[in-house]
Motif scaffolding. Structure first.
Motif, PDB file in Angstrom:
ATOM      1  N   ARG A 110       0.827  -1.205   0.000  1.00 13.06           N
ATOM      2  CA  ARG A 110       0.000   0.000   0.000  1.00 13.06           C
ATOM      3  C   ARG A 110       0.862   1.256   0.000  1.00 13.06           C
ATOM      4  N   PHE A 111       1.963   1.215   0.744  1.00 16.30           N
ATOM      5  CA  PHE A 111       2.843   2.372   0.821  1.00 16.30           C
ATOM      6  C   PHE A 111       3.388   2.735  -0.559  1.00 16.30           C
ATOM      7  N   PHE A 112       3.916   1.754  -1.267  1.00 15.09           N
ATOM      8  CA  PHE A 112       4.431   2.025  -2.609  1.00 15.09           C
ATOM      9  C   PHE A 112       3.291   2.244  -3.607  1.00 15.09           C
ATOM     10  N   GLY A 113       2.128   1.684  -3.278  1.00 19.48           N
ATOM     11  CA  GLY A 113       0.982   1.865  -4.162  1.00 19.48           C
ATOM     12  C   GLY A 113       0.529   3.302  -4.267  1.00 19.48           C
ATOM     13  N   GLY A 114       0.796   4.098  -3.238  1.00 17.41           N
ATOM     14  CA  GLY A 114       0.417   5.503  -3.290  1.00 17.41           C
ATOM     15  C   GLY A 114       1.124   6.232  -4.405  1.00 17.41           C
ATOM     16  N   TYR A 115       2.427   5.978  -4.534  1.00 12.73           N
ATOM     17  CA  TYR A 115       3.197   6.624  -5.602  1.00 12.73           C
ATOM     18  C   TYR A 115       2.750   6.096  -6.959  1.00 12.73           C
ATOM     19  N   VAL A 116       2.528   4.785  -7.028  1.00 16.99           N
ATOM     20  CA  VAL A 116       2.063   4.186  -8.277  1.00 16.99           C
ATOM     21  C   VAL A 116       0.720   4.791  -8.687  1.00 16.99           C
ATOM     22  N   GLY A 117      -0.162   4.973  -7.712  1.00 19.14           N
ATOM     23  CA  GLY A 117      -1.499   5.478  -8.010  1.00 19.14           C
ATOM     24  C   GLY A 117      -1.529   6.901  -8.531  1.00 19.14           C
ATOM     25  N   ASP A 118      -0.511   7.679  -8.209  1.00 23.02           N
ATOM     26  CA  ASP A 118      -0.465   9.063  -8.665  1.00 23.02           C
ATOM     27  C   ASP A 118       0.424   9.256  -9.885  1.00 23.02           C
ATOM     28  N   THR A 119       1.014   8.170 -10.398  1.00 27.59           N
ATOM     29  CA  THR A 119       1.891   8.287 -11.566  1.00 27.59           C
ATOM     30  C   THR A 119       1.495   7.365 -12.717  1.00 27.59           C
ATOM     31  N   VAL A 120       0.737   6.316 -12.410  1.00 33.30           N
ATOM     32  CA  VAL A 120       0.316   5.345 -13.430  1.00 33.30           C
ATOM     33  C   VAL A 120      -1.149   5.609 -13.785  1.00 33.30           C
ATOM     34  N   ASN A 121      -1.508   5.319 -15.008  1.00 34.20           N
ATOM     35  CA  ASN A 121      -2.890   5.465 -15.463  1.00 34.20           C
ATOM     36  C   ASN A 121      -3.828   4.729 -14.505  1.00 34.20           C
ATOM     37  N   ARG A 122      -4.766   5.458 -13.908  1.00 27.46           N
ATOM     38  CA  ARG A 122      -5.620   4.877 -12.875  1.00 27.46           C
ATOM     39  C   ARG A 122      -6.634   3.887 -13.425  1.00 27.46           C
ATOM     40  N   LYS A 123      -6.945   3.976 -14.710  1.00 26.68           N
ATOM     41  CA  LYS A 123      -7.796   2.943 -15.303  1.00 26.68           C
ATOM     42  C   LYS A 123      -7.056   1.606 -15.262  1.00 26.68           C
ATOM     43  N   THR A 124      -5.777   1.616 -15.615  1.00 27.79           N
ATOM     44  CA  THR A 124      -4.971   0.398 -15.585  1.00 27.79           C
ATOM     45  C   THR A 124      -4.955  -0.200 -14.190  1.00 27.79           C
ATOM     46  N   LEU A 125      -4.827   0.640 -13.179  1.00 29.11           N
ATOM     47  CA  LEU A 125      -4.798   0.173 -11.795  1.00 29.11           C
ATOM     48  C   LEU A 125      -6.150  -0.406 -11.375  1.00 29.11           C
ATOM     49  N   ALA A 126      -7.240   0.210 -11.847  1.00 32.84           N
ATOM     50  CA  ALA A 126      -8.570  -0.301 -11.533  1.00 32.84           C
ATOM     51  C   ALA A 126      -8.774  -1.690 -12.145  1.00 32.84           C
ATOM     52  N   VAL A 127      -8.248  -1.890 -13.339  1.00 33.04           N
ATOM     53  CA  VAL A 127      -8.357  -3.196 -14.001  1.00 33.04           C
ATOM     54  C   VAL A 127      -7.493  -4.239 -13.301  1.00 33.04           C
ATOM     55  N   LEU A 128      -6.245  -3.871 -12.982  1.00 33.02           N
ATOM     56  CA  LEU A 128      -5.339  -4.801 -12.306  1.00 33.02           C
ATOM     57  C   LEU A 128      -5.860  -5.194 -10.925  1.00 33.02           C
ATOM     58  N   SER A 129      -6.479  -4.254 -10.219  1.00 32.19           N
ATOM     59  CA  SER A 129      -7.029  -4.556  -8.901  1.00 32.19           C
ATOM     60  C   SER A 129      -8.050  -5.679  -8.976  1.00 32.19           C
ATOM     61  N   MET A 130      -8.928  -5.586  -9.953  1.00 36.46           N
ATOM     62  CA  MET A 130      -9.956  -6.608 -10.107  1.00 36.46           C
ATOM     63  C   MET A 130      -9.356  -7.946 -10.524  1.00 36.46           C
ATOM     64  N   LEU A 131      -8.307  -7.909 -11.359  1.00 37.61           N
ATOM     65  CA  LEU A 131      -7.651  -9.140 -11.799  1.00 37.61           C
ATOM     66  C   LEU A 131      -6.968  -9.857 -10.630  1.00 37.61           C
ATOM     67  N   ILE A 132      -6.306  -9.096  -9.770  1.00 40.09           N
ATOM     68  CA  ILE A 132      -5.628  -9.678  -8.603  1.00 40.09           C
ATOM     69  C   ILE A 132      -6.631 -10.346  -7.669  1.00 40.09           C
ATOM     70  N   ILE A 133      -7.736  -9.658  -7.419  1.00 35.85           N
ATOM     71  CA  ILE A 133      -8.762 -10.212  -6.532  1.00 35.85           C
ATOM     72  C   ILE A 133      -9.374 -11.475  -7.132  1.00 35.85           C
ATOM     73  N   ALA A 134      -9.581 -11.457  -8.451  1.00 37.27           N
ATOM     74  CA  ALA A 134     -10.124 -12.641  -9.127  1.00 37.27           C
ATOM     75  C   ALA A 134      -9.184 -13.839  -8.967  1.00 37.27           C
ATOM     76  N   THR A 135      -7.879 -13.594  -9.063  1.00 37.39           N
ATOM     77  CA  THR A 135      -6.893 -14.663  -8.903  1.00 37.39           C
ATOM     78  C   THR A 135      -6.973 -15.283  -7.512  1.00 37.39           C
ATOM     79  N   TYR A 136      -7.124 -14.438  -6.504  1.00 34.60           N
ATOM     80  CA  TYR A 136      -7.252 -14.932  -5.128  1.00 34.60           C
ATOM     81  C   TYR A 136      -8.467 -15.852  -4.984  1.00 34.60           C
ATOM     82  N   TYR A 137      -9.608 -15.397  -5.480  1.00 37.81           N
ATOM     83  CA  TYR A 137     -10.837 -16.195  -5.347  1.00 37.81           C
ATOM     84  C   TYR A 137     -10.698 -17.535  -6.069  1.00 37.81           C
ATOM     85  N   LEU A 138     -10.067 -17.520  -7.235  1.00 43.86           N
ATOM     86  CA  LEU A 138      -9.894 -18.766  -7.974  1.00 43.86           C
ATOM     87  C   LEU A 138      -8.992 -19.738  -7.206  1.00 43.86           C
TER      88      LEU A 138
END
Length: 477
Positions: A110-138
């Motif tokens: 989360r700490f490093f995610g703050g910098y990522v969130g303000d420098t990387v396209n936030r749509k990409t981050l929204a998509v990756l977030s859902m993909l990571i959670i999907a992997t966990y559930y699977l």
């Protein structure tokens, strides 16, 4: 791309100016007070229909909300995770150690995610977030080996590196005057968990925790579909990267130093309160259901009914509390909500000696109608329902406070730093709780929760949660 939503309370120019300011310090105290008072007065004159129209006028909000609701439909299954892990490895120290390690990993991410969130396209981050959670559930659906479950948890908490930007993607574009209502809509999607809980309750007597895994597998598939929806339909939201010629490490340190200064200036009291609250939560959630199952002899289908009732109570209150915060302010709403926390801890302790709050015949009659329904007459039922309902309301209050007070420029960094400070402290809670319960008894956890809740309640009543300094009492959220 910056998307600004228009509403009756403030023009697009007003919203653009707020975003451009970046820091709340650019306004004088009197201007800040007038700004907040105007928002509060206007909010009182806005009905739910107008609020819905305002927040849904942005197409991205609709897509984001729909996919978030799919995730929320499976959220309450996570309430049974410790009990599920207990069925595999019945040791609270082990469960606590797993919780502490994964919490620490998530906190660092989360700490490093703050910098990522303000420098990387936030749509990409929204998509990756859902993909990571999907992997966990699977993975939870497919594997039962403790090591692979730990790997799944590690993957799940790694979502914190993208979560800050994903959350900021929405928060930056919700009108401040509707922020409480709009954010409560996301959490209200947990009502869909009633469906998954009913299915789990029906299947558990037949297949046990196999039903838990099957529902996670279904959830993983649906979350993969949600990932595709976000990738296709969400609009791009590129962020300004570091200045050319500057070193990455220097930009990272400078940006986070600025964000930390803003955070400590605006919400110092809330940081302290949330640290203690998170520690108390880790103690409570570590042992509550295991305590009910092992010590109070309450079965899983009864617990399912307990959580369904929790959701039925929770959803309308979520929509209400968001609007109350918008109208009445954070401090008074926080006091009203948090006053229930020590009561729930006390009830769980008392439940050991007074398991029923009504005559036993009431419980027997209810169970004859619907198996497990008799839990509503258990003292532990009152404790858990009060705790889980108020936890969600409290989290909504925290989000609303952050949305109302933080500037737009470093939203993701500030969010990450806030949760980093809170979680890095609280991450030791599970292992400490496991050791305490093994050395004494599981009930010791709830005694400590009660003490911490009383301290927190006193702090909310005594101190300002937001700004510090001589003018702190002049600025009311």
């Amino acid at each position: 791309m910056k998307v600004v939503q228009k509403d009756d309370a403030r023009s697009e120019d007003r919203l653009d100016n707020d975003a451009a300011d970046g820091e709340f310090g650019n306004q004088s105290d009197s201007e800040d007070k007038d700004h907040i008072k105007l928002d509060e007065v206007h909010e009182e004159n806005i009905g739910i229909r107008a609020s819905l129209s305002a927040v849904f006028s942005w197409s991205n909000f609709r897509i984001y909300l729909a996919t978030a609701w799919i995730f929320n439909a499976f959220t309450y299954l996570g309430s049974f995770f410790n009990l599920y892990l207990w069925s595999i490895v019945p040791n609270l120290v082990f469960i606590g150690a797993v919780g502490t390690i994964t919490a620490a990993i998530g906190t660092i991410a989360r700490f490093f995610g703050g910098y990522v969130g303000d420098t990387v396209n936030r749509k990409t981050l929204a998509v990756l977030s859902m993909l990571i959670i999907a992997t966990y559930y699977l993975m939870i659906g497919l594997f039962t080996d403790p090591l692979l479950i730990f790997v799944a948890l590690t993957i799940y908490v790694s979502v914190e590196i993208t979560k800050g930007g994903s959350t900021a993607y929405i928060m930056d574009n919700i009108p401040r005057v509707h922020s409480g209502f709009a954010l409560s809509l996301f959490t209200a999607g947990r009502a869909l968990s009633i469906i998954t809980l009913v299915v789990f309750g029906v299947l558990y007597p037949i297949s046990g925790f196999q039903a838990y895994r099957q529902l996670h597998l279904i959830g993983g598939i649906l979350l993969l579909l949600s990932t595709i929806l976000r990738a296709v339909f969400l609009e791009s939201s590129p962020q300004q990267g570091r200045e050319s010629g500057t070193k990455l490490w220097k930009a990272f340190i400078d940006d986070n130093r600025r964000a930390l200064s803003t955070l400590l200036t605006i919400i110092p009291g809330m940081i302290i309160v949330c640290i203690f609250d998170s520690i108390s939560d880790t103690f409570f959630r570590l042992g509550a259901l295991i305590y009910m199952y092992e010590e109070l002899a309450i079965d899983i289908p009864s617990m399912v009914i307990m959580f369904i009732v929790t959701l039925i109570i929770q959803v309308p209150l979520l929509l209400k509390v968001g609007r109350i915060v918008d109208r009445k302010g954070v401090k008074s709403t926080a006091l009203m909500v948090y006053a229930i926390m020590p009561i729930s801890a006390a009830l769980l302790i008392v439940a050991y000696w007074v398991p029923e709050w009504a005559p036993l015949s009431f419980s027997m009659t209810a169970n004859s109608i619907i198996p497990g329904l008799g839990i509503i007459f258990k003292t532990s039922f009152l404790a858990i329902v009060l705790k889980y309902v108020n936890d969600t309301l409290w989290y909504t209050i925290v989000l609303v406070l952050i949305r109302k007070r933080l500037p737009s420029k470093d939203t993701s960094k500030i969010l990450s730093l806030f949760w980093f400070i809170v979680w890095i402290t609280a991450s030791f809670g599970p292992i400490v709780g496991g050791l305490i319960s093994e050395a004494t008894s599981i009930m010791s956890l709830f005694v400590m929760v009660f003490i911490l809740n009383i301290i927190i309640l006193g702090a909310i009543a005594r101190y300002d949660l937001t700004t510090k300094g001589q003018n702190s009492q002049e600025i009311q959220i």
